[in-house]
Design a protein around this motif. Structure first.
Motif, PDB file in Angstrom:
ATOM      1  N   TRP A 175      -7.326 -14.620  33.890  1.00  0.00           N
ATOM      2  CA  TRP A 175      -8.333 -15.675  33.995  1.00  0.00           C
ATOM      3  C   TRP A 175      -9.734 -15.087  33.855  1.00  0.00           C
ATOM      4  CZ3 TRP A 175      -7.766 -20.499  33.138  1.00  0.00           C
ATOM      5  CH2 TRP A 175      -6.577 -21.146  33.440  1.00  0.00           C
ATOM      6  N   LEU A 176      -9.948 -13.913  34.470  1.00  0.00           N
ATOM      7  CA  LEU A 176     -11.268 -13.271  34.375  1.00  0.00           C
ATOM      8  C   LEU A 176     -11.605 -12.948  32.916  1.00  0.00           C
ATOM      9  CD1 LEU A 176     -11.683 -10.729  37.305  1.00  0.00           C
ATOM     10  CD2 LEU A 176     -13.216 -12.565  36.649  1.00  0.00           C
ATOM     11  N   ILE A 177     -10.621 -12.420  32.216  1.00  0.00           N
ATOM     12  CA  ILE A 177     -10.860 -12.067  30.809  1.00  0.00           C
ATOM     13  C   ILE A 177     -11.192 -13.329  30.011  1.00  0.00           C
ATOM     14  CG2 ILE A 177      -9.699 -11.281  28.705  1.00  0.00           C
ATOM     15  CD1 ILE A 177      -8.241  -9.239  30.443  1.00  0.00           C
ATOM     16  N   LEU A 178     -10.482 -14.394  30.281  1.00  0.00           N
ATOM     17  CA  LEU A 178     -10.761 -15.626  29.547  1.00  0.00           C
ATOM     18  C   LEU A 178     -12.149 -16.154  29.880  1.00  0.00           C
ATOM     19  CD1 LEU A 178      -7.333 -17.461  29.796  1.00  0.00           C
ATOM     20  CD2 LEU A 178      -8.363 -16.433  27.789  1.00  0.00           C
ATOM     21  N   ILE A 179     -12.571 -16.029  31.131  1.00  0.00           N
ATOM     22  CA  ILE A 179     -13.909 -16.489  31.518  1.00  0.00           C
ATOM     23  C   ILE A 179     -14.980 -15.671  30.798  1.00  0.00           C
ATOM     24  CG2 ILE A 179     -15.541 -16.559  33.459  1.00  0.00           C
ATOM     25  CD1 ILE A 179     -13.122 -17.336  35.210  1.00  0.00           C
ATOM     26  N   VAL A 180     -14.778 -14.353  30.748  1.00  0.00           N
ATOM     27  CA  VAL A 180     -15.770 -13.511  30.071  1.00  0.00           C
ATOM     28  C   VAL A 180     -15.841 -13.873  28.582  1.00  0.00           C
ATOM     29  CG1 VAL A 180     -16.286 -11.145  29.368  1.00  0.00           C
ATOM     30  CG2 VAL A 180     -15.594 -11.620  31.701  1.00  0.00           C
ATOM     31  N   LEU A 181     -14.681 -14.061  27.982  1.00  0.00           N
ATOM     32  CA  LEU A 181     -14.678 -14.438  26.564  1.00  0.00           C
ATOM     33  C   LEU A 181     -15.355 -15.784  26.361  1.00  0.00           C
ATOM     34  CD1 LEU A 181     -11.154 -13.364  25.308  1.00  0.00           C
ATOM     35  CD2 LEU A 181     -13.353 -12.531  24.503  1.00  0.00           C
ATOM     36  N   GLY A 182     -15.086 -16.714  27.266  1.00  0.00           N
ATOM     37  CA  GLY A 182     -15.720 -18.020  27.162  1.00  0.00           C
ATOM     38  C   GLY A 182     -17.230 -17.917  27.295  1.00  0.00           C
ATOM     39  N   GLY A 183     -17.674 -17.082  28.231  1.00  0.00           N
ATOM     40  CA  GLY A 183     -19.112 -16.886  28.397  1.00  0.00           C
ATOM     41  C   GLY A 183     -19.760 -16.323  27.144  1.00  0.00           C
ATOM     42  N   GLU A 184     -19.066 -15.405  26.513  1.00  0.00           N
ATOM     43  CA  GLU A 184     -19.612 -14.830  25.289  1.00  0.00           C
ATOM     44  C   GLU A 184     -19.714 -15.884  24.200  1.00  0.00           C
ATOM     45  OE1 GLU A 184     -17.534 -11.408  23.942  1.00  0.00           O
ATOM     46  OE2 GLU A 184     -18.569 -11.416  22.026  1.00  0.00           O
ATOM     47  N   MET A 185     -18.697 -16.732  24.095  1.00  0.00           N
ATOM     48  CA  MET A 185     -18.747 -17.785  23.074  1.00  0.00           C
ATOM     49  C   MET A 185     -19.890 -18.747  23.350  1.00  0.00           C
ATOM     50  SD  MET A 185     -16.512 -17.043  20.957  1.00  0.00           S
ATOM     51  CE  MET A 185     -16.809 -18.459  19.964  1.00  0.00           C
ATOM     52  N   VAL A 186     -20.119 -19.072  24.629  1.00  0.00           N
ATOM     53  CA  VAL A 186     -21.207 -19.995  24.961  1.00  0.00           C
ATOM     54  C   VAL A 186     -22.545 -19.375  24.580  1.00  0.00           C
ATOM     55  CG1 VAL A 186     -22.438 -21.038  26.879  1.00  0.00           C
ATOM     56  CG2 VAL A 186     -19.969 -21.218  26.758  1.00  0.00           C
ATOM     57  N   LEU A 187     -22.716 -18.099  24.942  1.00  0.00           N
ATOM     58  CA  LEU A 187     -23.972 -17.434  24.615  1.00  0.00           C
ATOM     59  C   LEU A 187     -24.177 -17.373  23.112  1.00  0.00           C
ATOM     60  CD1 LEU A 187     -24.008 -14.472  27.156  1.00  0.00           C
ATOM     61  CD2 LEU A 187     -25.481 -16.472  27.151  1.00  0.00           C
ATOM     62  N   TYR A 188     -23.116 -17.144  22.390  1.00  0.00           N
ATOM     63  CA  TYR A 188     -23.237 -17.021  20.941  1.00  0.00           C
ATOM     64  C   TYR A 188     -23.598 -18.357  20.324  1.00  0.00           C
ATOM     65  CZ  TYR A 188     -22.030 -16.132  16.086  1.00  0.00           C
ATOM     66  OH  TYR A 188     -22.067 -16.020  14.727  1.00  0.00           O
ATOM     67  N   THR A 189     -22.958 -19.421  20.752  1.00  0.00           N
ATOM     68  CA  THR A 189     -23.253 -20.716  20.141  1.00  0.00           C
ATOM     69  C   THR A 189     -24.638 -21.200  20.505  1.00  0.00           C
ATOM     70  OG1 THR A 189     -22.154 -21.769  22.011  1.00  0.00           O
ATOM     71  CG2 THR A 189     -20.862 -21.460  20.016  1.00  0.00           C
ATOM     72  N   ARG A 190     -25.155 -20.756  21.641  1.00  0.00           N
ATOM     73  CA  ARG A 190     -26.507 -21.168  22.013  1.00  0.00           C
ATOM     74  C   ARG A 190     -27.568 -20.251  21.413  1.00  0.00           C
ATOM     75  NH1 ARG A 190     -26.621 -23.372  28.193  1.00  0.00           N
ATOM     76  NH2 ARG A 190     -25.161 -25.061  27.868  1.00  0.00           N
ATOM     77  N   GLY A 191     -27.113 -19.309  20.645  1.00  0.00           N
ATOM     78  CA  GLY A 191     -28.102 -18.454  19.960  1.00  0.00           C
ATOM     79  C   GLY A 191     -28.721 -17.408  20.857  1.00  0.00           C
ATOM     80  N   LYS A 192     -28.127 -17.216  22.058  1.00  0.00           N
ATOM     81  CA  LYS A 192     -28.710 -16.204  22.940  1.00  0.00           C
ATOM     82  C   LYS A 192     -28.349 -14.808  22.466  1.00  0.00           C
ATOM     83  CE  LYS A 192     -30.384 -19.169  25.872  1.00  0.00           C
ATOM     84  NZ  LYS A 192     -31.813 -19.400  25.896  1.00  0.00           N
ATOM     85  N   ILE A 193     -27.232 -14.728  21.759  1.00  0.00           N
ATOM     86  CA  ILE A 193     -26.877 -13.433  21.200  1.00  0.00           C
ATOM     87  C   ILE A 193     -26.597 -13.619  19.725  1.00  0.00           C
ATOM     88  CG2 ILE A 193     -25.964 -12.468  23.297  1.00  0.00           C
ATOM     89  CD1 ILE A 193     -23.239 -13.313  22.471  1.00  0.00           C
ATOM     90  N   VAL A 194     -26.857 -12.602  18.996  1.00  0.00           N
ATOM     91  CA  VAL A 194     -26.739 -12.708  17.536  1.00  0.00           C
ATOM     92  C   VAL A 194     -25.297 -12.464  17.155  1.00  0.00           C
ATOM     93  CG1 VAL A 194     -27.400 -11.740  15.326  1.00  0.00           C
ATOM     94  CG2 VAL A 194     -29.067 -12.009  17.131  1.00  0.00           C
TER      95      VAL A 194
END
Lengths: 288, 516
Positions: free
Chosen positions: B497-516
């Motif tokens: 579950w932790l791994i999935l949360i981290v991956l989800g967080g990365e996807m959110v940051l990416y779609t919001r343009g916070k990370i390239v």
């Protein structure tokens, strides 16, 4: 000093012509559209009920047996809001551009004051009060004020334009010296420029670095007026895309300005002031 | 916390290595030069295109580096298989004891496999008894819970000693036992499970919740085992006997062999057989009664490894019976006609001796019914069937019990047939049973009742220990095995579950343009 003696002399010879002719009953320096109580004869007009009988030209009556009245040129005073944008986006390319913008603003202020225009200096970028100047005798303090304008901060040109609509009258004119980057899209310009109608001049000082940025390779670009940053590899294709987006934006701004009877003029900061004023004041007449 | 996977050293090396690679990639892709521009507006189109084209460019952003490092750490932690352990509070255990047919095979140390398994289970139970309750489950055709967690240690040990080998060969019982253990684990995730068996348990057959926490103790190599059970003799007709030969097979692949029936050393019949794993087959032969003394069966495999099973010859072909001179004719005739019995002239030569109770004067006006006792027939339904129309004659001659088992009695409890064990055994019958007016000897159940009275032993089918052998290797040193069932709560699921949360967080940051 922002301007040299030679420039002072040259600029003093320029005439100022508002884009729109004002109409009010206050005697001033500019010829009004209304014919009235001026000193210079302008034209004859057939007598209409209500005209002042004292203005009837009896000599003409004896000749033509028609009742006519004499009309004279009426002069009005014009106030110009001069918005000078020295925000971070204007100053990030270096002090040369800032200096060029200040000199241009000083030249405009000088011309306006010499021609009897009431000037309201509106700095954009830092929170500064608007400073009024009127009369030729005030040109020096005006130039000093321009030279001392703070540099940096975030531009709020649109807010200033809105303030102009609130504070100004329908005879006031607006001259904006800015890069016009503080709106999301040019549709917003449409809303803000619509009330101006032949009373606005948009002067865009630009430098070579704005048009063709001297950048290459992997970079992190930071926006001057916000915390946004983006990393990318700048190459020829990226620069071409940048240029296309740049031109498209200002082309659209130009179209909006023209649609509302305003002028959009792009000036190169690298050009000498004389050249810039030639563009602004063709044949020695500065249109505002 | 206990780590069941990678060791701490290996895990640390993996994490350091992964973080080093990620940091190097990040540094290589980092933008050292930062440039201030008036606006990003005009760079957006190119930015968007580059973001789409160069996924590797994502390595640049510090957030990406950090998230990937966290992911790498979590993955290595998952490989370490952490689990929460401890002895605080009761830690229940489940002991599953395999008591199927193969556990009756003899071991080199003497005894059978079940004895060895019982010993191991006993050790384990004593060791973990202080930690919590013990649930003892045996496996035969079904799973049977012999003692529960709230029973005392004494009860568990007692029940353990009562376990006997069953003739079951199917896997159904083991599956039931495993499902029961899985249920107990669900109730308390810290439950430890130990299975003592001689069969191989494949991981895919285990319930998912048991796989990481179960200890299987194999006391034998689980390889193919083709075995011959003792012969069963069934009298058929006069002079002919049925001989049933049972073949059992434990293995992975279908077994093939040849079953031979021998009289002495001469092969009378040879039968090719094919048998599936976990199955038993019965093959019936008809032989002359006279050949029973020399009869034996032999089974050998076709596989390269030698399996040579030989069933012991039938130890006793006919039951020897001694009848006194005053034995009733009906009894004498019944026994002589029965091919399973042989009349002998001396009581010393007999397996069982009959005797008649001394006659005494007595008369009854009404015939007395004959009651079959549970000692003769434990099955109540069979008993009722046998007692149908079973009457004595008018004269009642009781038999003194004299510490023997009363097999037949009157309704008032007077013994009519008594068996006393001994060598030979002695059966005393009442003459009333054979009176001319008695119906006892005239009913069809007379012969089965006489059979039951004599209690002629059949060759037991469960006596595997003395007659079976196979090519199985000697039992492993089970004592060396560490009986340490996994009484722990795995953290696998939480890490996932932790791994999935981290991956989800990365996807959110990416779609919001916070990370390239």
């Amino acid at each position: 000093m922002l301007l040299s003696e030679h420039e002072l002399h040259t600029l003093g010879a320029l005439r100022v012509q508002p884009l729109s002719r004002p109409r009010r009953q206050t005697p001033a320096d500019f010829s009004s559209l209304d014919k009235g109580l001026g000193l210079e004869f302008a034209d004859y007009q057939l007598f209409q009920p209500g005209d002042d009988i004292r203005h009837v030209d009896w000599t003409h009556y004896h000749k033509d047996r028609r009742l006519v009245v004499r009309k004279y040129d009426q002069h009005e005073s014009v106030r110009v809001f001069l918005m000078i944008d020295l925000s971070a986006s204007m100053s990030c390319q270096g002090p040369e551009k800032v200096r060029a913008v200040q000199r241009l603003a000083a030249a405009l202020a000088l011309c306006l004051l010499r021609n009897g225009v009431k000037l309201l200096l509106c700095p954009v970028g830092q929170s500064q009060q608007r400073v009024p100047f009127s009369g030729w005798s005030r040109w020096q303090p005006c130039l000093e004020s321009i030279e001392q304008l703070p540099v940096g901060g975030n531009a709020h040109v649109m807010e200033e334009v809105q303030q102009f609509h609130y504070l100004g009258t329908r005879t006031d004119h607006l001259v904006i010296l800015s890069d016009f980057l503080d709106v999301e899209d040019t549709a917003a310009w449409d809303r803000y420029l619509a009330p101006l109608t032949e009373r606005g001049s948009l002067i865009h000082p630009t430098c070579q670095a704005d048009i063709e940025p001297p950048l290459e390779g992997g970079l992190t670009l930071e926006e001057a007026e916000s915390t946004q940053a983006a990393s990318l590899t700048v190459d020829r294709q990226v620069l071409l895309a940048y240029r296309d987006a740049y031109d498209a934006y200002y082309q659209q701004l130009n179209q909006v300005a023209q649609h509302h009877g305003c002028r959009y003029i792009r000036l190169r900061c690298e050009d000498p002031l004389e050249r810039q004023m030639e563009i602004l004041a063709p044949e020695g007449v500065l249109f505002v | 916390m206990t780590l069941y996977g990678l060791s701490l050293v290996v895990a640390a090396a993996l994490v350091v290595g992964a973080w080093g690679i990620l940091t190097a990639s990040h540094l290589l892709h980092r933008r050292y030069r930062r440039v201030t521009v008036p606006t990003l507006r005009f760079w957006q189109a190119a930015l968007k295109k580059q973001r789409q084209d160069t996924l590797g460019g994502r390595w640049r952003h510090p957030w990406i580096w950090l998230l990937l490092c966290i992911l790498a750490g979590l993955l290595v932690l998952g490989m370490m298989q952490p689990a929460l352990t401890g002895t605080r509070g009761a830690v229940p255990h489940v002991v599953i004891l395999d008591a199927r047919a193969s556990m009756g095979l003899a071991t080199d140390e003497g005894g059978d496999r079940l004895d060895q398994a019982r010993s191991l289970a006993r050790q384990y139970i004593r060791r973990v008894a202080d930690l919590g309750g013990i649930t003892l489950v045996t496996v035969s055709d079904t799973a049977a819970v012999l003692s529960r967690a709230d029973d005392s240690l004494t009860e568990a040990l007692y029940q353990l000693e009562q376990v006997e080998v069953s003739p079951a060969t199917t896997v159904q019982g083991m599956q039931q036992a495993l499902n029961l253990a899985a249920t107990l684990v669900q109730v308390d995730p810290r439950t430890g499970v130990v299975v003592v068996t001689d069969h191989e348990l494949a991981a895919e057959t285990l319930p998912v919740s048991l796989r990481p926490r179960m200890q299987v103790l194999n006391i034998a190599d689980p390889i193919n085992n083709l075995a011959l059970l003792p012969l069963e003799v069934t009298p058929f007709t006069e002079g002919r006997t049925h001989v049933d030969v049972w073949v059992a097979y434990w293995g992975r692949e279908p077994g093939h062999g040849t079953l031979s029936l021998l009289v002495g050393e001469e092969t009378r019949e040879a039968l090719p057989i094919s048998i599936q794993p976990g199955h038993m087959q019965r093959h019936r032969f008809t032989v002359a009664a006279a050949d029973l003394d020399r009869l034996s069966a032999r089974l050998y495999d076709e596989e390269p490894f030698a399996v040579d099973n030989r069933a012991e010859r039938v130890s006793r072909s006919r039951y020897r019976v001694f009848l006194p001179d005053n034995a009733p004719m009906a009894l004498r005739a019944a026994l002589s006609a029965h091919p399973g019995y042989q009349a002998v002239g001396q009581s010393e030569q007999a397996d069982v001796c009959f005797g008649m109770a001394p006659a005494s004067a007595g008369s009854r006006e009404h015939p007395e019914a004959v009651h079959v006792t549970p000692a003769l027939c434990p099955d109540p339904r069979q008993r009722r069937a046998w007692m149908t129309d079973l009457f004595l004659g008018p004269t009642l001659v009781p038999v003194e019990p004299n510490e023997g088992s009363v097999l037949l009695a009157t309704g008032s409890g007077q013994a009519l047939a008594v068996r006393r064990e001994g060598t030979p055994s002695f059966i005393t019958l009442s003459p009333s049973l054979f009176d001319s007016q008695a119906t006892f000897w005239k009913q069809v159940q007379f012969l089965p009742i006489v059979d039951a009275m004599m209690q002629a032993p059949r060759v037991p089918s469960s006596a595997l220990a003395t007659v079976l052998y196979s090519n199985l290797t000697s039992d492993q040193e089970a004592a060396a095995a560490e009986l340490n069932a996994g009484t722990s709560v795995s953290l696998y699921r939480w890490l996932l579950w932790l791994i999935l949360i981290v991956l989800g967080g990365e996807m959110v940051l990416y779609t919001r343009g916070k990370i390239v």
